[in-house]
Design a protein around this motif. Structure first.
Motif, PDB file in Angstrom:
ATOM      1  N   THR A  26      54.281  15.434  36.041  1.00 14.57           N
ATOM      2  CA  THR A  26      55.429  14.747  35.443  1.00 14.57           C
ATOM      3  C   THR A  26      56.615  15.672  35.189  1.00 14.57           C
ATOM      4  O   THR A  26      56.775  16.220  34.103  1.00 14.57           O
ATOM      5  N   PHE A  27      57.436  15.805  36.217  1.00 15.60           N
ATOM      6  CA  PHE A  27      58.654  16.600  36.115  1.00 15.60           C
ATOM      7  C   PHE A  27      59.769  15.895  36.874  1.00 15.60           C
ATOM      8  O   PHE A  27      59.524  15.299  37.928  1.00 15.60           O
ATOM      9  N   GLY A  28      60.981  15.978  36.331  1.00 17.16           N
ATOM     10  CA  GLY A  28      62.144  15.401  36.982  1.00 17.16           C
ATOM     11  C   GLY A  28      63.342  16.316  36.809  1.00 17.16           C
ATOM     12  O   GLY A  28      63.399  17.089  35.839  1.00 17.16           O
ATOM     13  N   ALA A  41      65.772  14.395  41.671  1.00 13.69           N
ATOM     14  CA  ALA A  41      64.496  14.574  42.380  1.00 13.69           C
ATOM     15  C   ALA A  41      63.348  14.506  41.382  1.00 13.69           C
ATOM     16  O   ALA A  41      63.506  14.793  40.197  1.00 13.69           O
ATOM     17  N   GLU A  42      62.192  14.134  41.918  1.00 12.07           N
ATOM     18  CA  GLU A  42      60.940  14.084  41.159  1.00 12.07           C
ATOM     19  C   GLU A  42      59.980  15.104  41.734  1.00 12.07           C
ATOM     20  O   GLU A  42      60.155  15.587  42.851  1.00 12.07           O
ATOM     21  N   ASN A  43      58.928  15.368  40.986  1.00 10.04           N
ATOM     22  CA  ASN A  43      57.856  16.232  41.456  1.00 10.04           C
ATOM     23  C   ASN A  43      57.061  15.505  42.546  1.00 10.04           C
ATOM     24  O   ASN A  43      56.774  14.312  42.418  1.00 10.04           O
ATOM     25  N   THR A  44      56.720  16.236  43.606  1.00 13.24           N
ATOM     26  CA  THR A  44      55.884  15.691  44.692  1.00 13.24           C
ATOM     27  C   THR A  44      54.804  16.698  45.100  1.00 13.24           C
ATOM     28  O   THR A  44      54.359  16.707  46.242  1.00 13.24           O
ATOM     29  N   SER A  45      54.404  17.535  44.152  1.00 12.71           N
ATOM     30  CA  SER A  45      53.393  18.560  44.462  1.00 12.71           C
ATOM     31  C   SER A  45      52.090  17.932  44.920  1.00 12.71           C
ATOM     32  O   SER A  45      51.656  16.915  44.388  1.00 12.71           O
ATOM     33  N   ASP A  46      51.478  18.561  45.909  1.00  8.70           N
ATOM     34  CA  ASP A  46      50.153  18.149  46.378  1.00  8.70           C
ATOM     35  C   ASP A  46      49.341  19.428  46.531  1.00  8.70           C
ATOM     36  O   ASP A  46      49.444  20.126  47.531  1.00  8.70           O
ATOM     37  N   TYR A  47      48.558  19.728  45.504  1.00  7.89           N
ATOM     38  CA  TYR A  47      47.833  20.996  45.482  1.00  7.89           C
ATOM     39  C   TYR A  47      46.774  21.074  46.566  1.00  7.89           C
ATOM     40  O   TYR A  47      46.531  22.136  47.119  1.00  7.89           O
ATOM     41  N   GLU A  48      46.155  19.945  46.892  1.00  7.20           N
ATOM     42  CA  GLU A  48      45.124  19.947  47.938  1.00  7.20           C
ATOM     43  C   GLU A  48      45.712  20.334  49.287  1.00  7.20           C
ATOM     44  O   GLU A  48      45.075  21.017  50.073  1.00  7.20           O
ATOM     45  N   LYS A  49      46.939  19.890  49.558  1.00 10.14           N
ATOM     46  CA  LYS A  49      47.604  20.215  50.823  1.00 10.14           C
ATOM     47  C   LYS A  49      48.416  21.503  50.729  1.00 10.14           C
ATOM     48  O   LYS A  49      49.001  21.938  51.714  1.00 10.14           O
ATOM     49  N   GLY A  50      48.497  22.081  49.521  1.00 13.30           N
ATOM     50  CA  GLY A  50      49.277  23.301  49.333  1.00 13.30           C
ATOM     51  C   GLY A  50      50.773  23.063  49.374  1.00 13.30           C
ATOM     52  O   GLY A  50      51.536  23.954  49.751  1.00 13.30           O
ATOM     53  N   ILE A  51      51.211  21.873  48.966  1.00 10.13           N
ATOM     54  CA  ILE A  51      52.638  21.544  48.971  1.00 10.13           C
ATOM     55  C   ILE A  51      53.204  21.786  47.576  1.00 10.13           C
ATOM     56  O   ILE A  51      52.739  21.187  46.602  1.00 10.13           O
ATOM     57  N   PHE A  52      54.194  22.665  47.487  1.00  8.88           N
ATOM     58  CA  PHE A  52      54.762  23.091  46.205  1.00  8.88           C
ATOM     59  C   PHE A  52      55.394  21.904  45.471  1.00  8.88           C
ATOM     60  O   PHE A  52      54.980  21.566  44.377  1.00  8.88           O
ATOM     61  N   GLY A  53      56.399  21.302  46.008  1.00 11.91           N
ATOM     62  CA  GLY A  53      56.954  20.044  45.544  1.00 11.91           C
ATOM     63  C   GLY A  53      57.424  19.924  44.109  1.00 11.91           C
ATOM     64  O   GLY A  53      57.493  18.814  43.584  1.00 11.91           O
ATOM     65  N   HIS A  54      57.749  21.021  43.429  1.00  6.24           N
ATOM     66  CA  HIS A  54      58.271  20.897  42.063  1.00  6.24           C
ATOM     67  C   HIS A  54      59.610  20.158  42.101  1.00  6.24           C
ATOM     68  O   HIS A  54      60.377  20.301  43.057  1.00  6.24           O
TER      69      HIS A  54
END
Length: 172
Positions: A26-28, A41-54
């Motif tokens: 939960t970050f915006g 922008a919103e957070n879209t991190s996907d730790y399983e895929k290694g996507i940073f996405g902050h």
């Protein structure tokens, strides 16, 4: 100016909750120029895929080739939580001079299973001749409650903090 900070921080919190309801952290973040939101922008991190996405990094990426240096220099970068080092460096790389955050590093640490020393990032950046002013916390109590939507499942803030306290106490 303070009222505007609160108005824009509320939008960051809306984005943070939106990200959480989608299953993300939960970050915006928003970018404001001449008292108007020009990007968000919103957070879209996907730790399983290694996507940073902050959220902050996503916003920097979105804006990097869209606005001029002059816009960045005079814009205000709002973020629901004080930015991590990686995001802070990305924000600074745009030439943004003012960052306003909701939740402080210290308060956010209540939700982490560890505690670490929090450096004075403004001072460190100034030693590199990068001038960044960090303003906050803004509406911090409200911001802490955005974490109740962390990862798509609503859980009361008190429960989350208690869980982290138990983990920290076991690790002592």
């Amino acid at each position: 100016m303070s009222n505007n900070h609160e108005k824009y921080m509320k939008r960051c919190y809306e984005l943070a909750i939106s990200a959480g309801k989608k299953g993300y952290d939960t970050f915006g973040a928003i970018l404001v120029s001449e008292d108007k939101i020009i990007a968000e922008a919103e957070n879209t991190s996907d730790y399983e895929k290694g996507i940073f996405g902050h959220a902050e990094f996503n916003l920097v990426h979105k804006c990097a080739n869209e606005f001029s240096d002059k816009v960045f220099e005079n814009a205000i970068f709002y973020t629901s939580c004080a930015p991590c080092v990686r995001c802070l460096m990305a924000i600074a790389s745009l030439g943004i001079r003012t960052i306003v955050y909701g939740v402080s590093y210290k308060s956010f640490q209540q939700l982490l299973p560890f505690e670490e020393e929090i450096p004075n990032y403004e001072e460190i950046l100034s030693r590199m001749n990068v001038s960044v002013k960090m303003i906050g916390p803004i509406l911090e109590d409200e911001g802490m409650h955005t974490f109740e939507y962390w990862g798509g499942e609503y859980r009361p803030l008190e429960e989350l903090i208690r869980e982290m306290d138990e983990i920290k106490n076991k690790n002592k």
